[in-house]
Motif scaffolding. Structure first.
Motif, PDB file in Angstrom:
ATOM      1  N   ASP A 131      37.994   9.562  33.921  1.00 62.77           N
ATOM      2  CA  ASP A 131      37.046   8.680  33.683  1.00 62.77           C
ATOM      3  C   ASP A 131      35.502   8.688  34.331  1.00 62.77           C
ATOM      4  O   ASP A 131      35.159   7.497  34.594  1.00 62.77           O
ATOM      5  CB  ASP A 131      37.483   7.109  33.615  1.00 62.77           C
ATOM      6  CG  ASP A 131      38.565   7.025  32.435  1.00 62.77           C
ATOM      7  OD1 ASP A 131      37.918   8.004  31.090  1.00 62.77           O
ATOM      8  OD2 ASP A 131      38.925   5.950  32.273  1.00 62.77           O
ATOM      9  N   GLY A 132      35.495   9.719  35.126  1.00 66.24           N
ATOM     10  CA  GLY A 132      34.198  10.038  35.533  1.00 66.24           C
ATOM     11  C   GLY A 132      34.886  10.269  37.996  1.00 66.24           C
ATOM     12  O   GLY A 132      35.706  10.982  37.745  1.00 66.24           O
ATOM     13  N   SER A 155      39.263   3.589  40.883  1.00 70.18           N
ATOM     14  CA  SER A 155      39.617   2.213  40.033  1.00 70.18           C
ATOM     15  C   SER A 155      39.525   1.876  39.020  1.00 70.18           C
ATOM     16  O   SER A 155      39.952   0.859  38.092  1.00 70.18           O
ATOM     17  CB  SER A 155      38.180   1.453  40.313  1.00 70.18           C
ATOM     18  OG  SER A 155      36.863   1.615  39.377  1.00 70.18           O
ATOM     19  N   ARG A 156      39.940   2.842  37.686  1.00 73.73           N
ATOM     20  CA  ARG A 156      40.048   2.288  36.402  1.00 73.73           C
ATOM     21  C   ARG A 156      41.645   3.314  35.897  1.00 73.73           C
ATOM     22  O   ARG A 156      41.835   2.438  35.591  1.00 73.73           O
ATOM     23  CB  ARG A 156      39.159   2.553  35.411  1.00 73.73           C
ATOM     24  CG  ARG A 156      37.548   2.244  35.411  1.00 73.73           C
ATOM     25  CD  ARG A 156      37.156   3.812  34.727  1.00 73.73           C
ATOM     26  NE  ARG A 156      36.808   4.167  33.566  1.00 73.73           N
ATOM     27  CZ  ARG A 156      36.129   3.268  32.871  1.00 73.73           C
ATOM     28  NH1 ARG A 156      35.825   1.830  32.852  1.00 73.73           N
ATOM     29  NH2 ARG A 156      36.868   4.062  31.089  1.00 73.73           N
ATOM     30  N   LYS A 166      35.678   7.812  42.846  1.00 75.16           N
ATOM     31  CA  LYS A 166      35.688   6.145  42.900  1.00 75.16           C
ATOM     32  C   LYS A 166      35.623   5.977  42.401  1.00 75.16           C
ATOM     33  O   LYS A 166      36.745   4.556  41.717  1.00 75.16           O
ATOM     34  CB  LYS A 166      33.962   5.996  43.662  1.00 75.16           C
ATOM     35  CG  LYS A 166      34.181   4.610  43.950  1.00 75.16           C
ATOM     36  CD  LYS A 166      32.724   3.967  44.947  1.00 75.16           C
ATOM     37  CE  LYS A 166      32.404   2.487  45.225  1.00 75.16           C
ATOM     38  NZ  LYS A 166      30.879   2.693  45.788  1.00 75.16           N
ATOM     39  N   ILE A 167      34.663   6.806  40.484  1.00 83.81           N
ATOM     40  CA  ILE A 167      34.654   5.630  39.132  1.00 83.81           C
ATOM     41  C   ILE A 167      36.567   6.021  38.775  1.00 83.81           C
ATOM     42  O   ILE A 167      37.050   4.559  38.530  1.00 83.81           O
ATOM     43  CB  ILE A 167      34.036   6.220  38.165  1.00 83.81           C
ATOM     44  CG1 ILE A 167      32.734   5.594  38.987  1.00 83.81           C
ATOM     45  CG2 ILE A 167      34.331   5.466  37.101  1.00 83.81           C
ATOM     46  CD1 ILE A 167      31.711   6.164  38.355  1.00 83.81           C
ATOM     47  N   HIS A 168      36.978   6.694  38.626  1.00 79.74           N
ATOM     48  CA  HIS A 168      38.551   6.622  37.829  1.00 79.74           C
ATOM     49  C   HIS A 168      39.315   6.153  38.841  1.00 79.74           C
ATOM     50  O   HIS A 168      40.647   5.755  37.696  1.00 79.74           O
ATOM     51  CB  HIS A 168      38.879   8.505  38.620  1.00 79.74           C
ATOM     52  CG  HIS A 168      39.986   9.074  37.686  1.00 79.74           C
ATOM     53  ND1 HIS A 168      39.807   9.311  35.942  1.00 79.74           N
ATOM     54  CD2 HIS A 168      41.063   9.132  38.529  1.00 79.74           C
ATOM     55  CE1 HIS A 168      41.622  10.111  36.502  1.00 79.74           C
ATOM     56  NE2 HIS A 168      42.133   9.549  37.215  1.00 79.74           N
ATOM     57  N   GLU A 171      27.680   5.658  34.278  1.00 75.65           N
ATOM     58  CA  GLU A 171      26.709   6.319  34.940  1.00 75.65           C
ATOM     59  C   GLU A 171      27.155   7.891  35.527  1.00 75.65           C
ATOM     60  O   GLU A 171      26.490   8.674  36.776  1.00 75.65           O
ATOM     61  CB  GLU A 171      25.634   5.762  36.358  1.00 75.65           C
ATOM     62  CG  GLU A 171      24.630   4.635  35.136  1.00 75.65           C
ATOM     63  CD  GLU A 171      24.107   4.881  33.883  1.00 75.65           C
ATOM     64  OE1 GLU A 171      23.837   5.843  34.485  1.00 75.65           O
ATOM     65  OE2 GLU A 171      23.674   4.814  33.316  1.00 75.65           O
ATOM     66  N   GLY A 172      28.617   7.765  35.570  1.00 78.08           N
ATOM     67  CA  GLY A 172      29.758   8.451  36.069  1.00 78.08           C
ATOM     68  C   GLY A 172      29.799   9.670  35.943  1.00 78.08           C
ATOM     69  O   GLY A 172      30.051  10.744  36.066  1.00 78.08           O
ATOM     70  N   THR A 212      31.617   0.310  32.764  1.00 77.67           N
ATOM     71  CA  THR A 212      31.564   0.210  33.817  1.00 77.67           C
ATOM     72  C   THR A 212      31.618   1.575  34.507  1.00 77.67           C
ATOM     73  O   THR A 212      31.844   1.973  35.594  1.00 77.67           O
ATOM     74  CB  THR A 212      33.033   0.157  34.112  1.00 77.67           C
ATOM     75  OG1 THR A 212      33.735   0.257  33.284  1.00 77.67           O
ATOM     76  CG2 THR A 212      33.232  -1.197  33.976  1.00 77.67           C
ATOM     77  N   ASN A 213      31.642   2.996  33.494  1.00 78.24           N
ATOM     78  CA  ASN A 213      31.937   4.363  34.275  1.00 78.24           C
ATOM     79  C   ASN A 213      30.680   5.375  33.537  1.00 78.24           C
ATOM     80  O   ASN A 213      30.736   6.007  33.639  1.00 78.24           O
ATOM     81  CB  ASN A 213      33.025   4.779  34.245  1.00 78.24           C
ATOM     82  CG  ASN A 213      33.493   5.126  32.693  1.00 78.24           C
ATOM     83  OD1 ASN A 213      32.554   4.431  31.234  1.00 78.24           O
ATOM     84  ND2 ASN A 213      33.970   6.190  32.464  1.00 78.24           N
ATOM     85  N   ASN A 217      32.557  -5.788  28.531  1.00 74.72           N
ATOM     86  CA  ASN A 217      31.880  -3.901  28.666  1.00 74.72           C
ATOM     87  C   ASN A 217      32.643  -2.718  27.937  1.00 74.72           C
ATOM     88  O   ASN A 217      31.787  -2.268  28.200  1.00 74.72           O
ATOM     89  CB  ASN A 217      33.657  -3.856  30.078  1.00 74.72           C
ATOM     90  CG  ASN A 217      33.481  -4.318  31.105  1.00 74.72           C
ATOM     91  OD1 ASN A 217      32.318  -4.933  31.756  1.00 74.72           O
ATOM     92  ND2 ASN A 217      34.368  -5.105  31.974  1.00 74.72           N
TER      93      ASN A 217
END
Length: 417
Positions: A199-200, A207-208, A203-205, A246-247, A243-244, A281
């Motif tokens: 999912d990115g 968190s999800r 850091k992004i992945h 931009e990643g 939430t993701n 979201n």
């Protein structure tokens, strides 16, 4: 003769790119041929040019008497209602080692198949397919690799019964347990492809898509993809929301750094919240289309041409079923574990209830909006389940994205940047 209603015309530089969604034919009409193209449109029956022959070849020009919508319905009915073969989605467990915030399985019991259900699943398969007919299985969950022993047991027994040449399988997995050892065993079991979600960037992945213990999963998934992508085909899915969004570029850079980018297929999918339609979201359709178009523009090699989709999806196909760990049967995997979507079980068979009737009767060519749409052959009315939920079409295909795909594909073939 007449121009097909399924043509999409797109200007590219000083040329026209013509795409037919029924035949998947793509024709570049260059600047010097544009006058000829206009003449054909003005007087189609008198023109006998080479360009017209190419347009006929690509199904962009058809006979006046042809009802194209009825033709779509004809092909769809043949495939949807045939009885030969069996197409299954099997969830050996609904347990998962992740706790993803958008998971559709909230509120379902995290059960795993027992020996009795395994035996009854095998009986169901044997009772609904002849030895030489095709059998396709998609392994699903939960996280199916948490029940790899069940996958092995079912597959080994199935391969004793069916013709191995007519058997195919794939798996939807979060990738955390997909070691090279598992990939080797999967290949032996004819599980030749896997879909994995990233999912990115980390850091992004992380968190999800956290482990149930709270730890991150990104680095291990990347290592597993690197170690198994030469054995099985891997598709990476990015579930996109606010939430993701931009990643994606950073994720692409990481795939390139790890020498994965050219060895996988990557695509983005819109996150849906079936329990809360007003979730802030969730991207609006036009926003998702813009991000997807931008992604395809930057990553041309992930453009795959959209083709005629007469089956629509497994939910509306006569010989396609979803089996949960308790042996319950469904038509759509979004309904797995939910009593309302259950249509029977592997022991007693199929019930003729409202869910079976809804999917069996689903027919997009009866929808006035769909009948007029030039995306009908590749969209076929969109997701039947979401239409059932919200009472409106949720299209599989968006015109802007389709145009971006065919433009990318044609530019690649011509060697454009």
């Amino acid at each position: 003769m007449k121009f097909s209603q399924f043509n999409i015309e797109h200007k590219i530089e000083n040329n026209i790119l013509l795409y037919n969604t029924f035949s998947s034919g793509i024709l570049l009409i260059e600047e010097e041929d544009l006058n000829e193209y206009k003449n054909i449109k003005l007087d189609i029956d008198k023109n006998e040019s080479l360009l017209k022959k190419e347009l006929i070849k690509g199904n962009m020009i058809v006979e006046d008497s042809l009802n194209e919508v009825d033709l779509i319905k004809y092909y769809s009915n043949i495939l949807r209602y045939k009885n030969e073969g069996l197409f299954l989605t099997i969830a050996p467990t609904l347990s998962c080692n992740f706790v993803c915030p958008y998971c559709y399985e909230k509120g379902v019991d995290f059960t795993t198949m027992n020996e009795n259900t395994i035996e009854n699943t095998l009986k169901f398969i044997k009772n609904n397919i002849k030895k030489d007919e095709p059998l396709s299985i998609s392994w699903y969950g939960g996280e199916p690799l948490m029940a790899f022993n069940i996958i092995e047991k079912l597959t080994n027994e199935i391969l004793k019964y069916v013709n191995i040449e007519n058997f195919s399988a794939d798996i939807v997995t979060n990738g955390y347990l997909l070691t090279r050892e598992y990939a080797k065993k999967m290949k032996e079991m004819k599980i030749n492809s896997a879909q994995i979600t990233l999912d990115g960037p980390p850091k992004i992945h992380d968190s999800r898509r956290k482990l149930s213990s709270g730890g991150g999963s990104f680095d291990r998934i990347i290592e597993n993809i690197k170690n198994s992508c030469d054995l099985i085909d891997i598709t990476i899915r990015v579930n996109l929301d606010n939430t993701n969004k931009e990643g994606i570029d950073e994720l692409v850079s990481i795939l390139k750094e790890n020498d994965i980018y050219d060895k996988v297929f990557l695509y983005i999918a819109k996150v849906e919240d079936l329990l809360n339609e007003n979730n802030i979201n969730i991207l609006k359709e036009e926003e998702f289309t813009e991000y997807n178009s931008r992604f395809l523009r930057k990553n041309k090699n992930f453009s795959n041409i959209s083709e005629f989709n007469p089956n629509i999806c497994g939910a509306v196909t006569n010989n396609s079923f979803v089996i949960d760990p308790n042996g319950n049967l469904y038509k759509c995997w979004d309904e797995i574990g939910r009593k309302k979507g259950c249509i029977g079980n592997v022991t007693d068979g199929i019930e003729l209830n409202n869910t079976v009737i809804y999917y069996g009767a689903y027919n997009p060519v009866e929808d006035n909006q769909c009948r007029k749409c030039n995306l009908l052959p590749i969209c076929m009315g969109g997701c039947p389940y979401l239409k059932k939920m919200y009472g409106k079409n949720d299209c599989f295909e968006k015109k802007d994205i389709v145009i971006r795909k065919i433009e990318n594909i044609y530019k690649q073939k011509l060697g454009y940047n």
